[in-house]
Design an enzyme around this catalytic site. Structure first.
Site, PDB file in Angstrom:
ATOM      1  CE1 TYR A 247      -4.538   1.238  -0.709  1.00 54.70           C
ATOM      2  CE2 TYR A 247      -3.656   2.695   0.812  1.00 54.70           C
ATOM      3  CZ  TYR A 247      -4.922   1.832  -0.142  1.00 54.70           C
ATOM      4  OH  TYR A 247      -5.633   2.672  -0.854  1.00 54.70           O
TER       5      TYR A 247
ATOM      6  CB  SER B 173       1.181   6.014   7.435  1.00 50.88           C
ATOM      7  OG  SER B 173       0.202   4.743   8.203  1.00 50.88           O
TER       8      SER B 173
ATOM      9  CD  GLU C  70       5.434  10.243  -3.647  1.00 53.53           C
ATOM     10  OE1 GLU C  70       6.972  10.502  -3.753  1.00 53.53           O
ATOM     11  OE2 GLU C  70       4.444   9.669  -5.306  1.00 53.53           O
TER      12      GLU C  70
ATOM     13  CG  HIS D 239       6.328   2.788   1.288  1.00 58.64           C
ATOM     14  ND1 HIS D 239       5.165   3.166   1.539  1.00 58.64           N
ATOM     15  CD2 HIS D 239       6.936   1.430   2.198  1.00 58.64           C
ATOM     16  CE1 HIS D 239       4.266   2.195   2.295  1.00 58.64           C
ATOM     17  NE2 HIS D 239       5.321   1.657   3.388  1.00 58.64           N
TER      18      HIS D 239
ATOM     19  NE  ARG E 117      -1.155   0.509  10.952  1.00 55.11           N
ATOM     20  CZ  ARG E 117      -0.228  -0.754  11.379  1.00 55.11           C
ATOM     21  NH1 ARG E 117       0.425   0.301  11.591  1.00 55.11           N
ATOM     22  NH2 ARG E 117      -0.338  -1.547  11.345  1.00 55.11           N
TER      23      ARG E 117
HETATM   24  P1  AMP Z   1       5.817  -0.266   5.768  1.00 54.91           P
HETATM   25  O1  AMP Z   1       5.531  -0.610   4.268  1.00 54.91           O
HETATM   26  O2  AMP Z   1       4.847   0.238   6.656  1.00 54.91           O
HETATM   27  O3  AMP Z   1       6.510  -1.474   6.743  1.00 54.91           O
HETATM   28  O4  AMP Z   1       6.980   0.593   5.653  1.00 54.91           O
HETATM   29  C1  AMP Z   1       8.231   0.357   4.898  1.00 54.91           C
HETATM   30  C2  AMP Z   1       9.633   1.110   5.346  1.00 54.91           C
HETATM   31  O5  AMP Z   1       8.893   2.323   5.148  1.00 54.91           O
HETATM   32  C3  AMP Z   1       9.965   0.833   6.098  1.00 54.91           C
HETATM   33  O6  AMP Z   1      11.361   1.251   6.806  1.00 54.91           O
HETATM   34  C4  AMP Z   1       9.266   2.904   6.949  1.00 54.91           C
HETATM   35  O7  AMP Z   1      10.153   2.961   7.963  1.00 54.91           O
HETATM   36  C5  AMP Z   1       8.919   3.370   5.743  1.00 54.91           C
HETATM   37  N1  AMP Z   1       8.209   4.490   5.651  1.00 54.91           N
HETATM   38  C6  AMP Z   1       7.043   4.745   5.983  1.00 54.91           C
HETATM   39  N2  AMP Z   1       5.923   5.853   5.946  1.00 54.91           N
HETATM   40  C7  AMP Z   1       7.006   6.676   5.910  1.00 54.91           C
HETATM   41  C8  AMP Z   1       7.455   7.916   5.472  1.00 54.91           C
HETATM   42  N3  AMP Z   1       6.825   8.394   5.914  1.00 54.91           N
HETATM   43  N4  AMP Z   1       8.321   8.543   5.323  1.00 54.91           N
HETATM   44  C9  AMP Z   1       9.580   7.810   5.261  1.00 54.91           C
HETATM   45  N5  AMP Z   1       9.721   6.547   5.445  1.00 54.91           N
HETATM   46  C10 AMP Z   1       8.479   5.634   5.667  1.00 54.91           C
END
Ligand code: AMP
Length: 279
Positions: free
Chosen positions: A29, A182, A32, A34, A184
């Protein structure tokens, strides 16, 4: 861009990548935030690999595993656009076969903050990331500062277990109004969305008084709590002023600190953080 599911296909595709290889682990999901990790990896590595897997072991029994947003076709289009070479989209059965019984527990640095409020979360994260490091054998792995404690836990694990991986932490990407991006955020509806800016407002208020000379940890915690409590739709779970390396809660005058918090907006649990001072 190659998209693989089985371990055999992944190992085969990995063997064909030119090094250095950069890895971007995600739960999908994508947004920006990611993509900023993929773009950084693209700039620094000959090949870029990513994973998309909603890791069940890092969700608590009452958390949002089943409702976690998913959109694989859109995610794959975004990763392709970002120049990713290889994507692993495993099933839960591939990652956790029926007889799975080995776990990684990072101790001290995983105990506070998120670790205190989400029992077992970092055991799930550390185990998953260790598996990703083993199967991808990346030279560098890219994570976001958005999940500050996760970054600290992974750094610790990589060092303790001698993974030959450089852990790269990238800045938090925010919406124009300051809300940290996020997956979420998709849960936020109507007036919850503007209310969710309260996390960044609290962090910014603390940063402003720090810049004006305030150094007392408790005063900064108090101020952030007040800002959050002033938002009717927000329910504060914790606010923290902690040492950015050990993540121990600080008292008295501070030089540098990790400001962090978890706040519920309706049933959506959001986290955010900011570092004060040089680390
Ligand atoms: P997730 O899919 O939430 O597990 O996030 C995957 C990776 O993306 C993790 O290393 C997170 O810390 C990073 N990430 C998520 N949101 C952000 C954001 N707003 N800015 C930078 N990195 C992010």
């Amino acid at each position: 861009m190659k998209v693989v599911t089985t371990l055999d296909d992944l190992r085969h595709a990995r063997a064909g990548l030119l090094g250095p290889v950069g890895l971007v682990p995600t739960m999908g999901y994508l947004h920006e935030g990611h993509l900023s990790l993929a773009t950084r990896a693209r700039a620094e590595c000959a090949s870029v690999a990513a994973s998309i897997f909603v890791n069940p072991s890092q969700f608590g029994p009452s958390e949002d595993l089943s409702s976690y947003p998913r959109d694989l076709p859109r995610d794959l289009a975004m990763l392709k656009e970002a120049g990713v070479d290889l994507v692993w989209t495993p099933t839960p059965e591939i990652v956790y076969p029926a007889d799975f019984q080995s776990w990684i527990t990072v101790e001290e640095v995983a105990r506070t903050l998120e670790g205190a409020h989400r029992p077992g979360h970092f055991r799930g994260v550390a185990t998953m990331v260790a598996k990703l490091f083993n199967v991808f054998q990346p030279d560098r792995a890219y994570f976001g500062q958005k999940d500050a404690q996760q970054a600290a836990v992974i750094r610790q694990m990589a060092r303790d277990l001698n993974f030959p991986v450089e852990v790269v932490i990238c800045p938090t990407v925010r919406e124009p109004d300051g809300l940290a991006m996020s997956s979420r955020n998709a849960y936020l509806h109507g007036e919850q969305r503007p209310a969710a800016t309260v996390l960044f407002r609290a962090l910014s208020t603390a940063a402003a008084v720090y810049a004006a000379g305030e150094r007392d940890a408790e005063a900064l915690r108090q101020l952030m709590a007040e800002v959050i409590d002033s938002e009717p739709l927000a329910r504060r779970q914790y606010v923290s002023v902690a040492d950015p390396i050990s993540l121990h809660e600080l008292q008295g005058p501070i030089q540098r600190a990790l400001l962090s918090m978890a706040v519920h907006i309706g049933t959506t649990r959001l986290i955010d953080n900011l570092i004060l001072g040089d680390i």
